[in-house]
Design a protein around this motif. Structure first.
Motif, PDB file in Angstrom:
ATOM      1  N   ASP B  39       0.815  -1.084   0.020  1.00  0.00           N
ATOM      2  CA  ASP B  39       0.183   0.204   0.280  1.00  0.00           C
ATOM      3  C   ASP B  39       0.857   1.424  -0.128  1.00  0.00           C
ATOM      4  O   ASP B  39       0.492   2.493   0.075  1.00  0.00           O
ATOM      5  N   GLU B 293       6.679  -1.333   9.565  1.00  0.00           N
ATOM      6  CA  GLU B 293       4.838  -1.068   9.773  1.00  0.00           C
ATOM      7  C   GLU B 293       4.399  -2.874   9.222  1.00  0.00           C
ATOM      8  O   GLU B 293       3.513  -2.331  10.063  1.00  0.00           O
ATOM      9  N   HIS B 296       4.737  -4.097  12.320  1.00  0.00           N
ATOM     10  CA  HIS B 296       3.368  -4.097  13.285  1.00  0.00           C
ATOM     11  C   HIS B 296       2.479  -4.276  13.107  1.00  0.00           C
ATOM     12  O   HIS B 296       1.556  -4.678  13.411  1.00  0.00           O
ATOM     13  N   ARG B 299       1.664  -8.035  13.748  1.00  0.00           N
ATOM     14  CA  ARG B 299       1.278  -8.359  15.171  1.00  0.00           C
ATOM     15  C   ARG B 299      -0.256  -7.719  15.505  1.00  0.00           C
ATOM     16  O   ARG B 299      -0.819  -9.001  16.555  1.00  0.00           O
ATOM     17  N   LEU B 300      -0.203  -7.224  15.014  1.00  0.00           N
ATOM     18  CA  LEU B 300      -1.514  -6.414  15.522  1.00  0.00           C
ATOM     19  C   LEU B 300      -2.584  -7.285  14.933  1.00  0.00           C
ATOM     20  O   LEU B 300      -3.599  -7.764  15.062  1.00  0.00           O
ATOM     21  N   LYS B 303      -3.058 -11.028  16.833  1.00  0.00           N
ATOM     22  CA  LYS B 303      -3.668 -10.702  17.913  1.00  0.00           C
ATOM     23  C   LYS B 303      -5.021 -10.611  18.032  1.00  0.00           C
ATOM     24  O   LYS B 303      -5.808 -11.365  18.590  1.00  0.00           O
ATOM     25  N   ARG B 362      -6.779 -15.990   3.146  1.00  0.00           N
ATOM     26  CA  ARG B 362      -5.636 -14.698   2.894  1.00  0.00           C
ATOM     27  C   ARG B 362      -6.148 -13.794   3.215  1.00  0.00           C
ATOM     28  O   ARG B 362      -6.526 -13.046   2.670  1.00  0.00           O
ATOM     29  N   ALA B 366      -0.908  -5.233   3.886  1.00  0.00           N
ATOM     30  CA  ALA B 366      -0.937  -4.129   3.306  1.00  0.00           C
ATOM     31  C   ALA B 366      -1.388  -2.976   2.958  1.00  0.00           C
ATOM     32  O   ALA B 366      -2.306  -2.659   1.907  1.00  0.00           O
ATOM     33  N   TYR B 367      -2.196  -2.605   4.682  1.00  0.00           N
ATOM     34  CA  TYR B 367      -3.296  -2.383   4.257  1.00  0.00           C
ATOM     35  C   TYR B 367      -3.125  -0.962   5.949  1.00  0.00           C
ATOM     36  O   TYR B 367      -2.261  -1.726   6.551  1.00  0.00           O
ATOM     37  N   MET B 369      -3.415   0.752   9.354  1.00  0.00           N
ATOM     38  CA  MET B 369      -4.037   0.109  10.864  1.00  0.00           C
ATOM     39  C   MET B 369      -5.235   0.363  10.933  1.00  0.00           C
ATOM     40  O   MET B 369      -6.141  -0.604  11.498  1.00  0.00           O
ATOM     41  N   GLN B 371      -7.140   0.178   8.498  1.00  0.00           N
ATOM     42  CA  GLN B 371      -8.990  -0.146   7.917  1.00  0.00           C
ATOM     43  C   GLN B 371      -8.587  -1.453   8.748  1.00  0.00           C
ATOM     44  O   GLN B 371      -9.706  -2.665   8.000  1.00  0.00           O
ATOM     45  N   LYS B 373      -8.074  -2.894  11.374  1.00  0.00           N
ATOM     46  CA  LYS B 373      -8.949  -2.929  12.469  1.00  0.00           C
ATOM     47  C   LYS B 373     -10.449  -2.702  12.463  1.00  0.00           C
ATOM     48  O   LYS B 373     -11.040  -3.439  12.889  1.00  0.00           O
TER      49      LYS B 373
END
Lengths: 160, 392
Positions: B39, B293, B296, B299-300, B303, B362, B366-367, B369, B371, B373
């Protein structure tokens, strides 16, 4: 960990502790205790909102003022810098290398207001040799953010 | 009039991605987590170098194999990054994306009937390109319990006396799996004993997470002479639209590939080649920032999946996660369609990447955070509804 937290918060001061914990693979307790410590140690000395005042109804001008001063024995530039940064109108003061000594950032409602501040308060100070006022006419980029840029995601919606 | 279209081509099924794309693109307000490209914009210094090359009037063909200075830069880059040594004069070919390198590579190697081992799930082009090159694709299903790594047993179970090529797609799209040095060591001797030729697609090599960085299988003892390494600029430098990749391999193979490339393509786009020189020389920091990035976000996403009780092995590469959705009792395609229709969230069925992708989807990160969430909170609502017996 500290620097990682700071690098993320530098771009987004409002990120939640929950999100920070998720993206840095740490517990929420760890994150909030680190942030508190850094606030106490003045590593984090405040939180700032980036505002494009031009999009609001408020008048807002920003001036970068180059100030040449005479440094004082024992105190160098610090004493005169303090005389300057105490003014509420002044938002930032930096000691510079180069052709002038202090860069003073002044915010006001109108150009006249800022110009009068410089004439009546700044230029007349002891040890100030000269001032040169530069008004900001348009902000293109601030704090790493390009203003007035709206990006659309033009990628194909699903691809291999 | 006689039938004039090649029947081998006609016989190829359109990709599963395509089918899903047709549905998704008809809908409005879709939140997609379905793309296979970065992105981020190409870093400005690289774009600027491209603009400058046009200003300078560098609007002519380059050497067939690519600009000499670019090949030299590629040679230096892969040496400092992956400890690979390739002669820029004879062992490197600049191509139109990694895709062309895969196609030309297969066509330069395969004779009719040669079998190609293709670990699946994987990127969609290997099997069709194999068929069009006259070869026979042999899928090698990889499993979640092995973290979608290729094992010696997997190879042994599918090799025949006709097997000539092993596709080696790591870091992997769609699973995010990587093969670290130890994993590579476990298959190296077998590959040599079986006298297989490896096409190692390392397009995601700079996007690996955790302490270990990418290891190229070609850097292992005895492997360079039997490996064609494919890489490119699309993923590492966010340059998908510039269409630029490269192949590195034994001089005799690169010579033949260059011949085919010369007749089919002439040369890769000149402006992209000049921009690529800048990328290789001066964009390490930009790449590192993008990688951080992605990490990060990875991991988000992991989770958030955990919180919705959707199992997912931890992927260490690329920008995809490949969660297991089999507990909902739907096929991958059903899951994705229902998610799309009910929540307008697009993720890609695992089966688009091979039969062994059944039970998985899948998700691309590549967005932004935000979007991620938003989409994953909708997916969470969807899985909760599924668990309550809705959408059946």
């Amino acid at each position: 960990m500290r620097e990682e937290i700071l690098r993320v918060m530098d771009r987004n001061a409002r990120i939640s502790v929950t999100d920070l914990a998720a993206i840095l693979d740490a517990s929420e307790d760890e994150i909030s205790s680190e942030i508190t410590k850094m606030e106490r140690e003045k590593i984090i000395y405040g939180y700032h909102t980036m505002i494009d005042w031009d999009r609001t109804n408020d008048d807002h001008v920003l001036a970068l003022i180059e100030v040449r001063v005479t440094p004082q024995r024992d105190q160098g530039f610090d004493a005169v810098a303090e005389r300057i940064y105490r003014f509420e109108e002044v938002s930032s003061v930096y000691l510079m290398s180069g052709a002038f000594d202090l860069m003073v950032v002044v915010e006001g409602k109108t150009m006249k207001e800022v110009a009068l501040f410089v004439a009546r308060r700044l230029a007349v100070l002891d040890y100030v040799l000269s001032t040169s006022t530069n008004f900001v006419l348009k902000k293109y980029k601030e704090n790493g953010m390009v203003l007035a840029e709206e990006k659309k995601d033009e990628r194909i919606i699903v691809s291999a | 009039m006689r039938k004039y279209i090649n029947s081998k081509l006609e016989g190829l099924a359109p990709s599963g991605i395509r089918r899903f794309f047709d549905i998704a693109s008809e809908m409005e307000h879709v939140i997609s987590l379905g793309v296979g490209e970065p992105d981020f914009d190409t870093p400005w210094k690289i774009r600027e170098a491209g603009i400058y090359s046009i200003e300078q009037g560098r609007t002519i063909y380059t050497a067939n194999a690519g600009l000499k200075s670019l090949r030299e830069e590629i040679s230096r880059y892969v040496r400092r990054k992956y400890d690979l040594t390739y002669d820029p004069q004879k062992e490197i070919l600049v191509t139109v994306g990694g895709s062309e390198a895969i196609d030309v590579g297969l066509r330069s190697i395969l004779e009719p009937g040669d079998e190609v081992l293709i670990p699946e799930p994987c990127f969609v082009c290997y099997a069709p390109c194999t068929v069009l090159a006259g070869g026979v694709p042999v899928p090698v299903p990889l499993s979640e319990k092995n973290e979608f790594k290729l094992t010696a047993e997997d190879i042994q179970a599918h090799v025949t006396d006709k097997t000539k090529v092993l596709i080696f797609p790591f870091p992997n799209n769609p699973t995010g799996a990587v093969m670290d040095r130890q994993d590579l060591e476990k298959v190296r001797q077998l590959i040599i004993d079986l006298d297989l030729f490896v096409i190692s697609d390392e397009i995601y090599s700079e996007l690996t997470y955790g302490t270990e960085r990418h290891v190229s299988i070609a850097s292992l003892p005895g492997m360079q002479e039997r490996t064609l390494v494919i890489n490119g600029f699309s993923k590492t430098f966010s340059m998908t639209g510039w269409r630029l990749g490269y192949a590195m391999g034994p001089a005799d193979l690169i010579k033949q590939m260059t011949k085919m490339h010369q007749y089919a393509i002439m040369c890769a786009p000149t402006l992209s080649q000049y921009a690529a020189i800048e990328a290789l020389r001066n964009a390490d920091q930009e790449v590192e920032d993008m990688r951080t990035e992605y990490d990060h976000r990875r991991r988000l996403v992991l989770k958030l999946l955990k919180e919705m009780d959707v199992p997912c092995f931890e992927p260490k590469g690329a920008f995809y996660v490949f969660p297991n959705i089999s507990r909902f009792g739907l096929t991958s395609e059903e899951f994705c369609q229902k998610l799309l229709y009910s929540k307008h969230v697009a993720v890609v069925p695992g089966t688009a990447f091979g039969d062994s992708g059944e039970g998985f989807v899948r998700i691309s990160y590549a967005y932004s955070m935000q979007q991620l969430k938003e989409a994953l909170s909708l997916m969470r609502a969807f899985t909760e509804e599924l668990a309550r017996g809705q959408h059946v």
